[in-house]
Design an enzyme around this catalytic site. Structure first.
Site, PDB file in Angstrom:
ATOM      1  N   ARG A 138       0.864  -1.187   0.000  1.00 43.95           N
ATOM      2  CA  ARG A 138       0.000   0.000   0.000  1.00 43.95           C
ATOM      3  C   ARG A 138       0.893   1.227   0.000  1.00 43.95           C
ATOM      4  O   ARG A 138       1.696   1.409   0.917  1.00 43.95           O
ATOM      5  CB  ARG A 138      -0.887   0.027   1.251  1.00 43.95           C
ATOM      6  CG  ARG A 138      -1.659  -1.275   1.494  1.00 43.95           C
ATOM      7  CD  ARG A 138      -3.023  -1.224   0.863  1.00 43.95           C
ATOM      8  NE  ARG A 138      -3.632  -2.545   0.743  1.00 43.95           N
ATOM      9  CZ  ARG A 138      -4.688  -2.972   1.439  1.00 43.95           C
ATOM     10  NH1 ARG A 138      -5.241  -2.196   2.336  1.00 43.95           N
ATOM     11  NH2 ARG A 138      -5.190  -4.175   1.227  1.00 43.95           N
ATOM     12  N   GLU A 158       0.340   4.244   0.691  1.00 47.34           N
ATOM     13  CA  GLU A 158      -0.222   5.373   1.438  1.00 47.34           C
ATOM     14  C   GLU A 158       0.847   6.010   2.316  1.00 47.34           C
ATOM     15  O   GLU A 158       1.627   5.314   2.942  1.00 47.34           O
ATOM     16  CB  GLU A 158      -1.367   4.879   2.337  1.00 47.34           C
ATOM     17  CG  GLU A 158      -2.479   4.169   1.595  1.00 47.34           C
ATOM     18  CD  GLU A 158      -3.231   5.086   0.663  1.00 47.34           C
ATOM     19  OE1 GLU A 158      -3.183   6.318   0.882  1.00 47.34           O
ATOM     20  OE2 GLU A 158      -3.848   4.585  -0.299  1.00 47.34           O
ATOM     21  N   ARG A 172      -0.103   1.552  13.381  1.00 49.01           N
ATOM     22  CA  ARG A 172      -0.902   0.402  12.945  1.00 49.01           C
ATOM     23  C   ARG A 172      -0.937   0.236  11.427  1.00 49.01           C
ATOM     24  O   ARG A 172      -1.754  -0.506  10.898  1.00 49.01           O
ATOM     25  CB  ARG A 172      -2.317   0.502  13.517  1.00 49.01           C
ATOM     26  CG  ARG A 172      -3.039   1.736  13.085  1.00 49.01           C
ATOM     27  CD  ARG A 172      -4.387   1.928  13.764  1.00 49.01           C
ATOM     28  NE  ARG A 172      -4.991   3.109  13.206  1.00 49.01           N
ATOM     29  CZ  ARG A 172      -4.631   4.351  13.485  1.00 49.01           C
ATOM     30  NH1 ARG A 172      -3.697   4.576  14.378  1.00 49.01           N
ATOM     31  NH2 ARG A 172      -5.193   5.365  12.879  1.00 49.01           N
ATOM     32  N   HIS A 173      -0.086   0.956  10.716  1.00 46.08           N
ATOM     33  CA  HIS A 173      -0.027   0.816   9.261  1.00 46.08           C
ATOM     34  C   HIS A 173       1.382   0.472   8.803  1.00 46.08           C
ATOM     35  O   HIS A 173       2.356   0.991   9.341  1.00 46.08           O
ATOM     36  CB  HIS A 173      -0.436   2.116   8.569  1.00 46.08           C
ATOM     37  CG  HIS A 173      -1.898   2.424   8.661  1.00 46.08           C
ATOM     38  ND1 HIS A 173      -2.397   3.276   9.599  1.00 46.08           N
ATOM     39  CD2 HIS A 173      -2.944   1.987   7.932  1.00 46.08           C
ATOM     40  CE1 HIS A 173      -3.721   3.358   9.444  1.00 46.08           C
ATOM     41  NE2 HIS A 173      -4.079   2.587   8.443  1.00 46.08           N
ATOM     42  N   GLU A 191      -9.243  -2.631  13.628  1.00 49.63           N
ATOM     43  CA  GLU A 191      -9.747  -3.560  12.626  1.00 49.63           C
ATOM     44  C   GLU A 191      -8.690  -4.623  12.307  1.00 49.63           C
ATOM     45  O   GLU A 191      -7.522  -4.317  12.128  1.00 49.63           O
ATOM     46  CB  GLU A 191     -10.075  -2.763  11.360  1.00 49.63           C
ATOM     47  CG  GLU A 191     -10.528  -3.605  10.193  1.00 49.63           C
ATOM     48  CD  GLU A 191     -10.673  -2.787   8.903  1.00 49.63           C
ATOM     49  OE1 GLU A 191     -10.886  -1.556   9.003  1.00 49.63           O
ATOM     50  OE2 GLU A 191     -10.564  -3.380   7.818  1.00 49.63           O
ATOM     51  N   SER A 194     -11.371  -7.642   6.921  1.00 46.47           N
ATOM     52  CA  SER A 194     -12.652  -7.286   6.326  1.00 46.47           C
ATOM     53  C   SER A 194     -12.962  -8.261   5.214  1.00 46.47           C
ATOM     54  O   SER A 194     -12.071  -8.856   4.615  1.00 46.47           O
ATOM     55  CB  SER A 194     -12.665  -5.838   5.844  1.00 46.47           C
ATOM     56  OG  SER A 194     -11.751  -5.659   4.818  1.00 46.47           O
ATOM     57  N   ARG A 250      -1.440  -7.253  12.335  1.00 45.07           N
ATOM     58  CA  ARG A 250      -2.422  -6.742  13.297  1.00 45.07           C
ATOM     59  C   ARG A 250      -2.913  -7.848  14.223  1.00 45.07           C
ATOM     60  O   ARG A 250      -3.182  -7.614  15.402  1.00 45.07           O
ATOM     61  CB  ARG A 250      -3.596  -6.098  12.568  1.00 45.07           C
ATOM     62  CG  ARG A 250      -3.224  -4.751  11.982  1.00 45.07           C
ATOM     63  CD  ARG A 250      -4.435  -4.025  11.474  1.00 45.07           C
ATOM     64  NE  ARG A 250      -4.078  -2.680  11.027  1.00 45.07           N
ATOM     65  CZ  ARG A 250      -4.965  -1.751  10.695  1.00 45.07           C
ATOM     66  NH1 ARG A 250      -6.258  -2.026  10.747  1.00 45.07           N
ATOM     67  NH2 ARG A 250      -4.561  -0.569  10.308  1.00 45.07           N
TER      68      ARG A 250
END
Length: 520
Positions: free
Chosen positions: A301, A303, A309-310, A443, A446, A494
């Site tokens: 990713r 981002e 947490r990323h 989270e 998903s 996570r």
RNA sequence: GCCCAGGUAGUGUAGUGGCCUAUCAUGACGGCCUGUCACGCCGUCGACACGGAUUCGAAUUCCGUCCUGGGCGCCA
């Protein structure tokens, strides 16, 4: 090879011990080929099938038969195969954990963890991945060469120790070795970039710079032993449920899902990207008739987030199952979480103790809270009120987590804020069969039942402002018989982070990739 | 991308204009010590991210650069 011998070993008369290498054909220079040593070593320290340091300690009540049925999948828990953690693959030396007060004589190899010199008596703590043992050197009683080597050794050097084992109450583990031989196999430079003995803490940045040293700390190593058990247990569980282990490409042609930013790379004369998720490929394997698949692999990713947490490179456990709806795969996910926690609890008692965490296996079933209700719960606690169609903020996630107090699902999301492939409810298409698995802190996963109808999928892609043409490689798999299916993706880091109550996701990955870090 | 905080021996820290050729711990080196287990004791060594400015005087204030941590946003 003989020419490589250094003066570190010069005093040793026994050529068979040349630590410099595998002398041709016979494997390791340390193999137990000397009659005297064979006699003096204890009975094989490795019982067949035993996991020397993952097995529960004696008396810990390790009894697979007593476990709930859903926990009794496969072999990891039952220790019937050597498994990935077995230390007994090589027999150059005795694993430190295998040295007990009853051992008579031992040869160990490990890192110098600490040195305490009391004058006429000095103590060396020697560490390998199985544990720590004390080597005691009474200066008047050991050979002069041992004394000489002991003077020259530095912390974190690799040393070989051979000597009689004494049962001593005062020593750690109730035993110690008094060396007859002591060799430096690999000297460590000084000073060390960080303190492996953990007397002085180090910042995350310093730790990652010297991660190979950082993971020598028993506490840090424990995290990765547990992470290994997490992935092994998850794979074993999914295989036992009939899922096929697949791998899908990490280099892809196009920004397939929209949304997240992708890392562009050069692929010969073409532009390509690092894949953000195996989503489209695992769905394609439903069209391929595999019926149930899983993959544990990296996702990327691009981002520019900078949080605890990323990660920009993470590990995803992805599952996709045909002839299943969202509820079926939520059940599967719930079972998997419980199984993995159970496995870790059963097999990693030492590591859990090392970390000092209270690892309770979550209770099934996990509450399933509709999105609208979750918003209401959050709005009772947070300042910034959420309205329908908002994604949950980190503060909202924590607020709901505080109320629920355990793992839970958020279900029935607004179709608009979920990806195009999430299946809308036929009777109320503004909601879809999507869910998130939440830990009270954040989270974890998903998923959704997916759209398997080609035309509906095209309509949803259009509605998201994306172009169906660029998805043709994916869409065509929906035109030749696509079963209904559902699945999810779970972030391994996570999962480990929340399981072990780690404060930073970087703790759960050996070599994190974040906004600023590309090395090591 | 926005905001906040920061960068002092190998490591972790104290230090908000002169009390600082910089504190403490750990470490390394030397010495004493035969049961330590964060061994103890004595001594020595080792640092103010970089560039500029203000000032009689800057680790400390200001500007710029580089680097870092975190929150938010973003993130199926």
């Amino acid at each position: 090879m003989a020419g490589a011998r250094t003066d570190l070993q010069g005093q040793r008369p026994d050529h068979q011990h040349d630590p410099h290498l595998p002398s041709g054909g016979r494997g390791y220079g340390w193999s137990l080929d000397d009659g005297h040593r064979r006699r003096s070593l204890p009975v094989a320290p490795h019982l067949p099938g035993q996991l020397p340091f993952f097995s529960a300690p004696p008396g810990a009540g390790h009894n697979p038969a007593a476990l709930p049925e859903q926990l009794q999948v496969g072999s990891i828990r039952q220790n019937t195969s050597p498994g990935p953690h077995c230390t007994q693959v090589f027999h150059m030396r005795l694993p430190i954990r295998a040295v007990t007060p009853k051992t008579e004589f031992a040869e160990i190899i490990g890192w110098v963890h600490e040195v305490r010199d009391l004058g006429g008596l000095s103590f060396f703590l020697i560490r390998d991945r199985t544990g720590i043992i004390q080597v005691t050197i009474p200066k008047k009683k050991v050979p002069a060469e041992v004394l000489d080597t002991a003077r020259n050794v530095s912390r974190e050097s690799v040393v070989r120790v051979r000597g009689r084992v004494k049962a001593i109450e005062k020593a750690p583990g109730g035993r110690e070795i008094v060396p007859e031989e002591l060799d430096i196999i690999s000297i460590a430079e000084s000073p060390l970039p960080l303190d492996v003995a953990e007397k002085v803490p180090a910042e995350m940045d310093t730790r990652i710079d010297s991660r190979f040293l950082d993971v020598r700390k028993p506490r840090v190593r424990a995290i990765f032993f547990i992470r290994s058990m997490v992935t092994c247990a998850a794979m074993e569980f999914l295989a036992s449920r009939g899922c096929i282990n697949i791998t899908t490409p990490k280099i892809v042609a196009a920004a397939t899902e929209g949304g997240t930013e992708l890392f562009p790379i050069a692929y010969f004369e073409k532009e390509a990207f690092m894949n953000q998720s195996p989503q489209l490929y695992k769905q394609m394997m439903m069209a391929a008739g595999f019926e149930a698949v899983f993959e544990i692999g990296p996702i990327f990713r691009a981002e520019e987030h900078n949080t605890i947490r990323h990660l920009n490179e993470a590990t995803s456990l992805d599952v996709e199952v045909s002839f299943a709806d969202h509820n079926d795969v939520m059940d599967l996910l719930e079972d998997l979480i419980v199984h993995v926690y159970g496995c870790v609890r059963e097999t990693c008692a030492d590591q859990i103790a090392e970390l000092g965490v209270d690892l309770t296996v979550p209770a099934k079933p996990f509450p399933r809270i509709p999105y609208t209700e979750a918003i209401d719960i959050a709005n009772r606690a947070v300042e910034e009120k959420l309205s329908f169609g908002d994604d949950l903020s980190p503060a909202a996630e924590r607020a709901i987590g505080d109320v629920i107090g355990q793992h839970y699902f958020i279900v029935d999301w607004p179709t608009d804020i979920r990806p195009y492939y999430a299946m809308p409810y036929p009777d109320r298409p503004e909601f879809c069969k999507a869910f998130d698995l939440m830990h009270p802190r954040m989270e974890l996963s998903s998923g959704a039942q997916r759209i398997h109808d080609h035309d509906l999928l095209v309509a949803r892609i259009r509605a998201k402002g994306l172009s169906p043409e660029s998805f043709e490689f994916y869409l065509r798999t929906f035109r030749y018989g696509m079963p209904p299916h559902a699945g999810w993706g779970l972030g391994i880091e996570r999962l480990v982070m929340t399981m072990l109550d780690l404060s930073n996701i970087r703790e759960a990955v050996l070599f994190p990739r974040d906004r600023h870090r590309l090395m090591p």
